[in-house]
Design a protein around this motif. Sequence first.
Motif: not given
Ligand SMILES: CC(C)(COP(=O)(O)OP(=O)(O)OC[C@H]1O[C@@H](n2cnc3c(N)ncnc32)[C@H](O)[C@@H]1OP(=O)(O)O)[C@@H](O)C(=O)NCCC(=O)NCCS
Length: 170
Positions: A27-29, A84-88, A91-99, A123-127, A129-131
């Motif tokens: 849904d977030r993707r 756009a990125v989608l991590v299963a 493996w989330q929060r392991t640095g994979l999206a960054t790599a 509301a998508n804190q992860a994305s 934060g990633l950006i």
């Molecule tokens: C968003 C998403 C791609 C992040 O992937 P990831 O591999 O977990 O990200 P990383 O491990 O490379 O994290 C890099 C940084 O992003 C931020 N971050 C990642 N996940 C986070 C979370 N759940 N909450 C807050 N910050 C987060 C942090 O700053 C993190 O660095 P840190 O771990 O050293 O603190 C993943 O959560 C995902 O696939 N979500 C569903 C799909 C989506 O939302 N895609 C993005 C829109 S296209």
Amino acid sequence: MLIRPWQTGDEHLVEAAQRNLSPRSIDRRFLAGSGGRLPAFYLRHLAAGPRPEWDAQVAVAGGELCGWAEYGRRPAASPAADLAVLVADPWQRTGLATALIRALVHRMIAAGVRTIQADVSGANQASNGLIRALAGPDQSPSYEDGLLRYTFDLSLVPPVPAPIPAKAFG
Ligand SMILES: CC(C)(COP(=O)(O)OP(=O)(O)OC[C@H]1O[C@@H](n2cnc3c(N)ncnc32)[C@H](O)[C@@H]1OP(=O)(O)O)[C@@H](O)C(=O)NCCC(=O)NCCS
């Protein structure tokens, strides 16, 4: 963990990867209710493979697709592309999206991309934060159609593959 460019046939890995994708992640993707499945139109889009309008970088471990980052643009030679990125989930929060994104950057530059756009839910804190982790904490998105739109120069993202932290390997 192997990080490599998209290859023909990877769409089948994507279909199989759905068992590791939560409805929340899908849904977030896609910024929409997915019913827990990747949209059929998206799977058809992937099956068309790499082309000037679209390309991707994938992460594979033990024959399973762990995540992928992709860019798309129109027209094909546009210097601006959507990312756009989608991590299963496992493996989330392991640095994979960054790599993945860092590995894709030099290929985007070679393809003539200069600017990245990304639309994400507030509301998508992860994305969000990633950006900020990739492009810098000063990124301030505009507000477009209820979403946050980030626009930043590709040169802000270090174009080298980030080392995958040991925690990624379990
Ligand atoms: C968003 C998403 C791609 C992040 O992937 P990831 O591999 O977990 O990200 P990383 O491990 O490379 O994290 C890099 C940084 O992003 C931020 N971050 C990642 N996940 C986070 C979370 N759940 N909450 C807050 N910050 C987060 C942090 O700053 C993190 O660095 P840190 O771990 O050293 O603190 C993943 O959560 C995902 O696939 N979500 C569903 C799909 C989506 O939302 N895609 C993005 C829109 S296209």
